[in-house]
Every structure is written in C-alpha cells, then in structure tokens.
Design a protein around this motif. Sequence first.
Motif, PDB file in Angstrom:
ATOM      1  N   ARG A  11       0.815  -1.217   0.000  1.00  0.00           N
ATOM      2  CA  ARG A  11       0.000   0.000   0.000  1.00  0.00           C
ATOM      3  C   ARG A  11       0.847   1.265   0.000  1.00  0.00           C
ATOM      4  NH1 ARG A  11      -3.508  -1.187   5.289  1.00  0.00           N
ATOM      5  NH2 ARG A  11      -4.563  -3.079   4.656  1.00  0.00           N
ATOM      6  N   PHE A  12       0.257   2.300  -0.524  1.00  0.00           N
ATOM      7  CA  PHE A  12       0.891   3.620  -0.525  1.00  0.00           C
ATOM      8  C   PHE A  12       1.005   4.151   0.909  1.00  0.00           C
ATOM      9  CE2 PHE A  12       0.775   8.233  -0.665  1.00  0.00           C
ATOM     10  CZ  PHE A  12       1.747   8.497  -1.623  1.00  0.00           C
ATOM     11  N   ALA A  13      -0.065   3.999   1.697  1.00  0.00           N
ATOM     12  CA  ALA A  13      -0.063   4.504   3.082  1.00  0.00           C
ATOM     13  C   ALA A  13      -0.517   3.399   4.027  1.00  0.00           C
ATOM     14  CB  ALA A  13      -0.977   5.716   3.206  1.00  0.00           C
ATOM     15  N   ASP A  14       0.102   3.360   5.212  1.00  0.00           N
ATOM     16  CA  ASP A  14      -0.298   2.355   6.205  1.00  0.00           C
ATOM     17  C   ASP A  14      -1.389   2.871   7.139  1.00  0.00           C
ATOM     18  OD1 ASP A  14       1.465   0.472   5.249  1.00  0.00           O
ATOM     19  OD2 ASP A  14       3.094   1.064   6.585  1.00  0.00           O
ATOM     20  N   TYR A  15      -1.312   4.153   7.532  1.00  0.00           N
ATOM     21  CA  TYR A  15      -2.284   4.699   8.491  1.00  0.00           C
ATOM     22  C   TYR A  15      -2.674   6.122   8.126  1.00  0.00           C
ATOM     23  CZ  TYR A  15      -0.662   0.987  11.648  1.00  0.00           C
ATOM     24  OH  TYR A  15      -0.324  -0.216  12.215  1.00  0.00           O
ATOM     25  N   PHE A  16      -3.893   6.480   8.514  1.00  0.00           N
ATOM     26  CA  PHE A  16      -4.320   7.878   8.515  1.00  0.00           C
ATOM     27  C   PHE A  16      -4.595   8.230   9.977  1.00  0.00           C
ATOM     28  CE2 PHE A  16      -7.504  11.260   8.442  1.00  0.00           C
ATOM     29  CZ  PHE A  16      -6.887  12.169   7.579  1.00  0.00           C
ATOM     30  N   VAL A  17      -3.994   9.336  10.441  1.00  0.00           N
ATOM     31  CA  VAL A  17      -4.063   9.662  11.875  1.00  0.00           C
ATOM     32  C   VAL A  17      -4.627  11.063  12.076  1.00  0.00           C
ATOM     33  CG1 VAL A  17      -2.687   9.763  14.019  1.00  0.00           C
ATOM     34  CG2 VAL A  17      -1.937   8.300  12.145  1.00  0.00           C
ATOM     35  N   TYR A  78      -6.606   5.102  11.523  1.00  0.00           N
ATOM     36  CA  TYR A  78      -7.256   4.062  10.712  1.00  0.00           C
ATOM     37  C   TYR A  78      -6.197   3.425   9.825  1.00  0.00           C
ATOM     38  CZ  TYR A  78     -10.917   7.289  12.056  1.00  0.00           C
ATOM     39  OH  TYR A  78     -11.731   8.119  12.778  1.00  0.00           O
ATOM     40  N   PRO A  79      -6.170   2.112   9.686  1.00  0.00           N
ATOM     41  CA  PRO A  79      -6.899   1.118  10.491  1.00  0.00           C
ATOM     42  C   PRO A  79      -6.275   1.029  11.886  1.00  0.00           C
ATOM     43  CG  PRO A  79      -5.363   0.053   8.994  1.00  0.00           C
ATOM     44  CD  PRO A  79      -5.314   1.517   8.671  1.00  0.00           C
ATOM     45  N   ASP A  80      -6.797   0.146  12.737  1.00  0.00           N
ATOM     46  CA  ASP A  80      -6.276   0.039  14.103  1.00  0.00           C
ATOM     47  C   ASP A  80      -4.825  -0.425  14.111  1.00  0.00           C
ATOM     48  OD1 ASP A  80      -8.384   0.977  15.412  1.00  0.00           O
ATOM     49  OD2 ASP A  80      -9.368  -0.958  15.750  1.00  0.00           O
ATOM     50  N   ASN A  81      -4.544  -1.414  13.272  1.00  0.00           N
ATOM     51  CA  ASN A  81      -3.171  -1.937  13.254  1.00  0.00           C
ATOM     52  C   ASN A  81      -2.918  -2.685  11.954  1.00  0.00           C
ATOM     53  OD1 ASN A  81      -0.779  -1.907  14.672  1.00  0.00           O
ATOM     54  ND2 ASN A  81      -1.006  -4.035  15.300  1.00  0.00           N
ATOM     55  N   GLU A 245     -14.504  10.039   3.978  1.00  0.00           N
ATOM     56  CA  GLU A 245     -14.167   8.626   4.179  1.00  0.00           C
ATOM     57  C   GLU A 245     -13.757   7.958   2.869  1.00  0.00           C
ATOM     58  OE1 GLU A 245     -16.645   9.532   7.782  1.00  0.00           O
ATOM     59  OE2 GLU A 245     -16.602  10.170   5.694  1.00  0.00           O
ATOM     60  N   SER A 246     -14.433   8.312   1.781  1.00  0.00           N
ATOM     61  CA  SER A 246     -14.137   7.674   0.485  1.00  0.00           C
ATOM     62  C   SER A 246     -12.687   7.931   0.067  1.00  0.00           C
ATOM     63  CB  SER A 246     -15.074   8.207  -0.604  1.00  0.00           C
ATOM     64  OG  SER A 246     -16.394   7.822  -0.307  1.00  0.00           O
ATOM     65  N   ARG A 673     -14.771  13.571  13.085  1.00  0.00           N
ATOM     66  CA  ARG A 673     -14.415  12.216  13.513  1.00  0.00           C
ATOM     67  C   ARG A 673     -14.957  11.305  12.426  1.00  0.00           C
ATOM     68  NH1 ARG A 673     -13.026  10.407  19.089  1.00  0.00           N
ATOM     69  NH2 ARG A 673     -11.796  12.172  19.795  1.00  0.00           N
ATOM     70  N   LEU A 674     -14.096  10.522  11.802  1.00  0.00           N
ATOM     71  CA  LEU A 674     -14.540   9.724  10.649  1.00  0.00           C
ATOM     72  C   LEU A 674     -15.231   8.441  11.120  1.00  0.00           C
ATOM     73  CD1 LEU A 674     -11.251  10.264   8.667  1.00  0.00           C
ATOM     74  CD2 LEU A 674     -13.410  11.391   8.217  1.00  0.00           C
ATOM     75  N   GLN A 675     -15.894   7.767  10.178  1.00  0.00           N
ATOM     76  CA  GLN A 675     -16.628   6.537  10.508  1.00  0.00           C
ATOM     77  C   GLN A 675     -15.642   5.368  10.569  1.00  0.00           C
ATOM     78  OE1 GLN A 675     -19.781   6.865  11.309  1.00  0.00           O
ATOM     79  NE2 GLN A 675     -19.488   9.044  10.847  1.00  0.00           N
ATOM     80  N   SER A 676     -15.328   4.918  11.792  1.00  0.00           N
ATOM     81  CA  SER A 676     -14.296   3.892  11.931  1.00  0.00           C
ATOM     82  C   SER A 676     -14.745   2.551  11.355  1.00  0.00           C
ATOM     83  CB  SER A 676     -13.902   3.740  13.388  1.00  0.00           C
ATOM     84  OG  SER A 676     -15.043   3.467  14.155  1.00  0.00           O
ATOM     85  N   ASP A 677     -16.076   2.293  11.351  1.00  0.00           N
ATOM     86  CA  ASP A 677     -16.501   0.972  10.850  1.00  0.00           C
ATOM     87  C   ASP A 677     -16.131   0.773   9.387  1.00  0.00           C
ATOM     88  OD1 ASP A 677     -18.223   2.984  10.244  1.00  0.00           O
ATOM     89  OD2 ASP A 677     -20.057   1.791  10.382  1.00  0.00           O
TER      90      ASP A 677
END
Length: 1289
Positions: A11-17, A78-81, A245-246, A673-677
Amino acid sequence: MTTGFSSGSSRFADYFVICGLDTESGLEPDELSALCQYIEDTKFRDGARGKLARSNEGENFEQSPLRRTFKSKVLAHYPDNVEWNPFDQDAVGMLCMPKGLSFRTQVDSREPQFHSFIITREDGSRTYGFALTFFEEVTSKQICSAMQTLYHMHNAEQYDILHTPTTPHGPEDQRPPPPRPVLHAAPAISRLQRFNSYDISRDTLYVSKCICLITPMAFAQACRKVLEQLHQAVTSPQPPPLPLESYIYNILYEVPLPPSGRSLKFSGVYGPVVCQRPSTSELPLFDFAISEMFNLLGVENVLQLFTCALLELQILLYSQHYQRLMTVAESITALMFPFQWQHVYVPILPASLLHFLDAPVPYLMGLHSNGQDDRTKLELPQEANLCFVDIDNHFIELPEELPQFPNKLEFIQEISEVLMSFGVSPEGNIHSSESQGRSRFRSVDMVSDKRNGNLGSPLTSYLLRENETIARLQALVKRTGVSLEKLEVRDDASCNKDVRAQCDEEELKMHQLNIQVREVFANRFTQMFADYEVFVIQPSHDKESWFTNRDQMQNFDKASFLSDQPEPYLPFLSRFLETQMFASFIDSKILCHDDEEKEHTLRVFDARVDKIRMLNVRTPTLRTSMYQKCTNIEEAEKAIEMRVAKIDHTALHPHLLDMKIGQGRYEQGFFPRLQSDVLSTGPTSNKWAKRSAPAQWRRRDRQKQHAEHLYLDNDQREKYIQEARNLGTTIRQPKLSNLSPSVIAQTNWKFVEGLLKECRNKTKRMLVEKMGREAVELGHGEVSITGVEENTLIASLCDLLERIWSHGLQVKQGKSALWSHLLHYQDSKEKNATPGGLGPPGFIHDTERRKSDGGGSAMPPLRISLIQDMRHIQNIGEIKTDVGKARAWVRLSMEKKLLSRHLKQLLSDHELTKKLYKRYAFLRCDDEKEQFLYHLLSFNAVDYFCFTNVFTTIMIPYHVVIVPSKKLGGSMFTANPWVCVSGELSETGVLQVPRNTLEITFECQNLGKLTTVQMGHDNSGLYAKWLVECVVVRNEITGHTYKFPCGRWLGKGVDDGSLERILVGELMTPTTENDERMCRTPPMQQSPGMMRRFVTISPSSKPKLNTGQIQEGVGEAINGIVKHFHKPEKERGSLTLLLCGEYGLVWALEQVFQHGFKSPRLFKNVFIWDFLEKAQVYFESAEQREATPDENWQTRVRHFCRFMRAINSTSRNIGKDGKFQMLVCLGARDHLLHHWIALLADCPITSQMYEDSALIKDRSLVNSLIRVLQTLQEFNITLEASLVKGVGI
C-alpha cells in the motif's frame, strides 16, 4: 489503465491519523515540554541574568496561557493496526505535534503548517510521517471557560508584579511566538494590553489539530497534496464531491506503491496526484526539495555540513520550522549515496527528549527553536565535536580541525552551476522564508506553497490577503536578486517541447534539480572510490567465523588505498575510512558476491564504478587529483521526464462506501471524527488485500522498500547485513513510547557499554597499526600505517575521550569537557597546596620519578606531574581554544606514556567527579572506568611522537649534560667545551658549556626527534686533552632523553687528533633492564640483522670480523637506506642514523677497509685516512705523469682527489676518523662510492698496505661490494648540515 494488484505489491499509506485536543480529558499541561522550558529558562536566568530583580522569576515559567503547551492526543487512527508496521501511538503523537497543542484567537495568524517526520526502528528500518497542522474553532464551553480562568489567574499575578517597584526589564513574555505583533509601547501599557488577550465574550478561541499519513516510503510531495486537499475540502464553502471517508479509504486500501521505475496517478479530493519511483539502476527514491537546503544554507555551508556528516561527527540542526529540520537532515543523508548514516538519527527531537543531546555517540538531530533564543543561550552538553547548524540564520559552527573535502573548490563550482541553471543562488538566500524560496520557481503562486517546508512568516501571508500582493512580490524579487529572465531561459531550455508533464511543472523542476545535484554528489564518490574493490580484504574463512570475529578483522586495505591517493585528499580520506558508514559499506560488499544478492545502493554504485573503469583507459590504481565532472545528468533526468510524461499506472478512483444514511456529514471548518466501521478494514474482493503472508515476511518487505532491497530473500545474509550495520552502534533513535526513568537509565547504560567497546576497539586498532609498523622496521611484513593515518587515529581517540568526558555532565562549562575537568582539578590542587610544601605549587608530591638507563647518574629524572604537563600546554601561546588544549594534553601524555596514569589520577578525586557528573555518567561507573584505563595503559607498549611531530613551532627547553670518562676524568681539563644539537626539524647553533659543571639548559624552537650532537673544545690551556664517554640531551617537556655515545679522546696528539666529533644518538628507553638489549620502539635504524649479535665495540678497538660478516654488514647498512627511501616522505625519520649511526654505512665501510690492514709498528695507530691520503698522493702524481688508462678513470680520480683536498683543507678539527666519515657521506650523496672502491682496489698503494687475504684485494668480493653500493644511485640523498659543515662541495 486501471491496475489490478499482484500479491507482491504494497500500500501507498499504512495509516491515517488525527491528533488534537481531547475535549473529554480537557486541558492537560504538557509537563515534559513545560519542564524543559522551565529548566531552560532557569539556566538562562541564573546564567545570563543573575542580577535581575526577583519579580521576573515567575514569568519564564508562567507564560501567558495562550503561549503554554498542552497535551495533544491521537484522537483516531485508521486502520487500528497493520501487522507489518505496528502502530506506535506515543511516537506518532509526539512527532505529529512535537510542541503539543497551540491556542490562538481570531487576531492571530492561523495558516496551516506542513511537516514530515521519521520513525527509525531498532533494526534500522524507517517509517515516514507527513503531517498537516491547522487551527479549528473551540466549540467546547468548558475549554473556553478554563482558558478564561487561566487568564484571570495570570493577569492577577502579572498585575501584582507590575505594581511592585522594580526596574521594568524585558517584555511580559520571555519568548513570544513570532505571530504576535510586538508592541514597543511603555512596558506597563504593552503588558496590560496583552494581559487581556483572551476574553470569552469578545474573542473566538482556536486550537491546533493535525491530520497525518504514515507511509512506508517517503513520497513527500504526493502526501502533502493529499493532506492539503483534504483540509481544503473541510474549509471550502461547498462540500466535497464524496464523503471524506471515500478519499481516505482510497489512499489507505486502493492506492498501491508504484513499482520500481514506474509512475502512478491517483485521485485526491480536487485533483490528480502523481508519484514516481526510480528504477533499480537509478539513485534511490528522494522526494524532498534539495533546493530548499541550498536556499537556507548556501553551497559552502552545505558542503561543510556534508563533510561533518561523512566523518560521523555530532550534528545538531536548529530551526523554528519542523519541515526545515527534516528537509536538511534528509537531504544531507541522501547526498551521501552510496553510504548510509549509521548512528542516532532524529531529525525532529521532541522537547521531552532534550536529555538525549547528552548522548556520547555520533548523532544527527534536529532541535526546534522558538525563534527568540540566540545560539549563546543554548546549553549543549558537548561541543568539542559538534557541528551546529542554525538553519534560519544561515549560520554553521564547525568543530576544530575539520579536513577539507577533496577538490572542494571545483566541487562547489559544479554544484553552483547546476543551482544557477534553476535560478537558485549558490550563496543561499538568508531571508528565505519558504514563500520566497518558492518564488524562485514560480514567482506568482505564493500562497499554496506545495514545495517548501512551511508556509512562511504569518506576516507575509497576511499581506498576501491584502491587495498589495503584486507590489510586495516585485519588491521581494528585487530583494532576493533573482532575475526572472534567467528562470524563463531554464524553462525553455530544460522542458522538452514534446514532453507533456502529467504532474505540475514546478514539481517536475524540483525532481530535475534534485536529480542533477544528487548525480553531481554521487559522481564525486564514484571518482574517489573508482578502484575500491581492489582493496577489499575478502575473508579467508567461511562467513560464520568471519562474522564472529568481525570486530578484530580488517575489511579494507586502508594503507595501500591511501598510498594511491593524491596528497590533498589524505586528511579527509584517512578519517573517512575509519567511519562506521564506510565499514558497513565494505561489509555489505563482502557479504554479497554476485549482483543478485547486492543491496540496491551497492548494485547501483558498482555499476557506475564499472562504467568509469571502461571509460578511463588509465590504470585503475593510478589516482590523479584532476577534477572530473559528472557526465550522466541528462540520462538520469530523461528517466524522470519519461515517467512523468507517460503515467504507467492509475489507481482506482475514490467511490461511495457502504455507509449508513446520515454518516459522512460534516460541518464546515471542522475536520470530522470519521466513521471507523468503514475505515478499519480494507476491501475483501481484491486478491492483493488478502494478507495471507506472515507478518515476518511483511516486515522484511518493508525493509526491502526502505533500502530498495529487491533481491533480499536469504535470511542468513540479511541477518549478517543487519548485524554488520549495528556493529559499533547501539541506538538509532530514542524510544519515544516510554520515558520512564528506568528506560532513560537503560539508554544511558547502553551508551556506557558502547563507549567502552569503542575504547577497546580504538586502542586495539592503534596498537596493531603501530606495532605492525615497528614489525616492518624490524624486518617483518609490510608497512601499514602512515603519518596521516596515525594522526587520524589519535584525533579520533581525542574525540572519544571528549565524548566520554561529556557524558552525564551536571553543568557544562567551556567547549571541552575534558579540559574543563582538568582545570577544576588544577584549581582544587593549587588551593590545597601548602606554601611550605615541596616544589612549586601544582606539583603533586608523587615520589616516583621516571628511571632512565645509562644517563641516570648524569641527569636527575623528570618529576611526574599531571599539573606540570597542564602548565606546559597552558604556556603554548599557539593553542587558543579549550578543545585544542585538551587535544595537546592528550598527545603530550601519550608521548610521555602517562595517559592512563594521568587520567587515573584525575578520576581519583572522587569528590570532584561527583560534583561534576551525574550518577549515570560513564566516569562514575567504576568497573567500566577501570577497564577503560586498562585499555589506555596498553599504549605504553609503543612510542608515539604525536606531540613533538605536531607542535613543530613551539619553544621547548632542553637540558644537555656531557659525561666525561670516569677513569680518565676531566678534572684537570682546561679547555672550553661547546656543543651544537641537531634534530629532524632544525639545529641550535654552537652553545658554550661551562667547564666546571659540564651541563647547560637552553630553550629553542622544537628540534623534533634529535639526530646528532657536534661537540668539541677550543684547545686552550695546559691540559686540553679530554676523554668523553657520552653526551645526554633531554627534552624538558616530553621527557624524551637521547644518549650520544662517544668513548673517544678530543685533543691534539691523542687518538686521531680530533678537537670535535659528530655524535649520533639514540632515544633512551625509560627502563633499567639490561642495557645490552638494543630494543627500542620504534627502532630508529634499520632492521636488526647479523650485526646486532656482535658485542658493541668502541670505534678505536678493531673487531675481528670475517669477510662474510663484513659483506652482511654492508648489505644491512645499504638495505636500511633503501627501506628509508621506500617509506612515504613524512615517515622517514633520520637518514643520519643510517649513514653514521651504529652499524650504519660509515661503520660498514670502515670494516671493509680495516680488514687485512697491515699495522706497521706496535705502538702507532694507523688510520684508514692515512691510507686514503697516500692513495691521493699516488693518483695526483700519476695524473701528472699522465699515465692514465682512459677518460672515465681520469674523471673518477679527479673527483676523488678534489673531495680529499676539500676535506683536508676544512677549518674544522674533526680528526682522521671524522674526515673518513665525511668522505663516505659526500660519496653517498654524489653517488661516487662504487667508483672510488674500484679505484682503490686497483691502486698500487693497496698492495703495499694490505695483506693478501684482505677483502679489498679479493676481486670477486670487491665486485659484489661495488654492485651493492650501486643500488644507492637511484636515491637523492640529502645530508644533514652538521655532517658537511665547512666543506664547500
């Protein structure tokens, strides 16, 4: 085309914080940052402003509430881990917002700020972070009320202070941040105005928030665009086309990393984002703007900083912009290709980690400044070896004795040409706020500054919102001296008309400038190390055992490599070859046999080296200092242009996600706050997202991407490379997650262990080199150390001592921690020295004195005194700095073989050590300290002249004693004696010696190692005959004592009638062991052969040597001279010893002429000179009779007679043996000895004066003697003035 993804892509990115204010936990002061701030302020107050009224004391810590630091938290990620890159919440939180939360009101500037950061793991792999910090209105009533309450309290305090009668010193706020306008009204009014700077009823409160991408590779420009577009979506009046989110889901799960050598296009919120990755044959990925660094520092400073980084010094970058710190750090390390920084690397050091500046290891760290402090107020633990770079002020402070980078001027010229072709000034632009720096590329679009680090001074951005923008810009362009015409020229010239770039033009320019500058730097190393492979020492045994003994192994033939280099390169290269980065580079070369296995950087570098070899027909090992410019810039630039012109891959477009109705709404101006689901898991349909591979494989894949290891799949070898890199380094980056005292203690313990290991390796290396060299002088093996190299090793030992002494300092004083400790010690001892004590104050009453053999009775030994040695250094006017004094003291102690002993004595004052050092300091760890002193003790096994050879111009006191023979003492002696002392550097001239004492002390400029003493007397009085045993001379600073044996008479009518003699000396070793053993380290003559076994004989007694022994003696003497000339010039030592010393050339030829010499009468001594004079008479008469065989013979005869006449007519009373010595020396100088031997062997006088068995009558022995002497013809022999004084040939 839209790509499908193979299971190998990532992936290009692992996390968005998202980081910011947690309204539930409320306002928490950031205690660590505040504490550091407080400590800094206290230091500042105690140090510089001690006399200030007490009223100001509270102000430093009690800043106005809007200026205080509050804790920021990671609000969501996102994601958690992800298993291949576990989320480190503390590190990310700390680096996203290194200063914690900031508050503003509507009157302050609230421009968004972009910065990047790096997280280095223990295995050396890296993860990059890109953060955009912006301000949001505070909606929580509780937070606003809390801020109001803080202000009420603050104002009340300040009001009390204001009305206390004190002299108003300084503004309300010691450190107001740059955005606040400074009001220069009367202090009282300005304070009151600013006390009321937040009123809940009137003001709007804003707080900082940060959005961040964590990525495996540093695509800085792409990440910046993504974040800026996301922020724009929240602040623009119109909602974005799709929910946020998209877009975030797309970047996290649907955008892959571009494959090597390809470009990738994906969609941001408002426009496409393009990124491209170099192929496996190009320089590794680098996506920061190098021009920014040159703008900020200028080429000259960048090159100095680059040199410091290559020599692994401690480097501290200092700026109020985080992005500048990161850009400079990343640019410098990228330019090192193919080498990699191996030590602590923290481009942004959070305030809570300031104690890490105490690290006694090489580091590259970035420290945030608040824009108010100048350099002098910055308390740094150690500065002896520090390169301090004040980025915002275009200023760099260098350590002493920094060598110059090879071909520096031509190199600067080449870099400058590249920069100027892009309109960047090589001098840099001191006022380069980022917006100006950017104006060099695109002089209009200043606001949306996508290229440079930060968004410029708030004042500028405020002005831009007014209508004066154009006027301002014109003034700015004028001020920076950028000619817009020039820039347009570059536009037309560089951008190929056919190439239609898919990324914006300015980004393409950044890539073009980057690659050009990087190619110029890479070309320097390719040229300098074009033949490095020849010198790599491949291990003789298998990899496993090689690896186990890696510390003891030499992996590169440094001496041979350096001997091939041009002289000006040596100071830099000899130090560079000692670095960890060079050792790691060679290690990876040894571990990778074929191309398949090589690391990416090594493979690219080797390919370039091969290309240079093919182009250069000259012998690969023949080095020249001719500067060769970079030739492959166009090719590298073309590769980038091609990728940008034709995009290889396009990622999936963002699309609507499966969200419930009502989700995805947002309020303008607030990042939601984004939709974590929907964001916590990726798509299940794509086969690339099924992460079936184990985490271990993923982790290795991440390491691959970092180093572009495209072929690394051999576990064993990867382990080797990783461990090889970690050799000698213990910590790459402080643990940001846990700052408990135990972790800090553990870190310090690692430092202590590392310092001890480094000390062990350094002492071992120095001894092996030094002993290796002496072994060569004793006739074993090859020489492996040069003067430059020895100097380098000693300098690096001095650096190590400085690092040890600055570890765990309580309070720093002066730039050298070692010298500071010595001064404290000197003070304490001089205070305690009782007036009635023995000797001058400062002498430690140390009863032990140095014992010296031979001259023991002649000269009382020097007292050993640490403080006396300090005084010697303090008296040398040429040394101006503390660092210089400490180094000189270390050199002097090493030369005197007292380093370990002095340091032990220094550290035996436990009270002083406790006062100066914290508990965890290296110097307070008893076991390690003992081991350290033990390692230093091993230096006593060898002789260093590292003080004498370096400080060549200083004044040194010498003490001379003449020792007459005990049996025939000089008690009745009536003449007046004199001496003249010569050394490798100069000579004293004639010094009269008092007849009654026979000793003298005088001061003169450093003579270097002593070589000869001329001594004699004026033949006055009734009894002018004198038998002298020896002369002893001592250097009163270093304690080196030289003995010049004589054992001959001086006087008319006795011995050979000489009134003066030239004595050749040797250094006495400070031991009382058997004098006969001729062991000196280093031996100051040729290797000991046969001759060493003979009993030492006085020159007047005739030893009975057979012809074989005599031949061997001549061979040894000639061999010594040949070896002398095969050494590098600076290493050669004294030629006089090889000519006139014990078993030298004069002695050897004396044996030749004494063999079979007829003694005419029992009591009359006949000298070789008598024979030579008779031969001269014969030749001159033969010449007159013109009975000459041929032209050559005549020429040789003429030469011989001329030299004989010149020596006989000299005004010096040197006696017959002295004349013979002079003739041999002159004959060796003018390459005539072999001719003269041939003449004398054929001379009729020889048959009269020699027996038939004599060597000189044996035709075959004479021929072999002539052949041996002919080997001297190729050498240019220069004689010491004392040997030929008074002879005008």
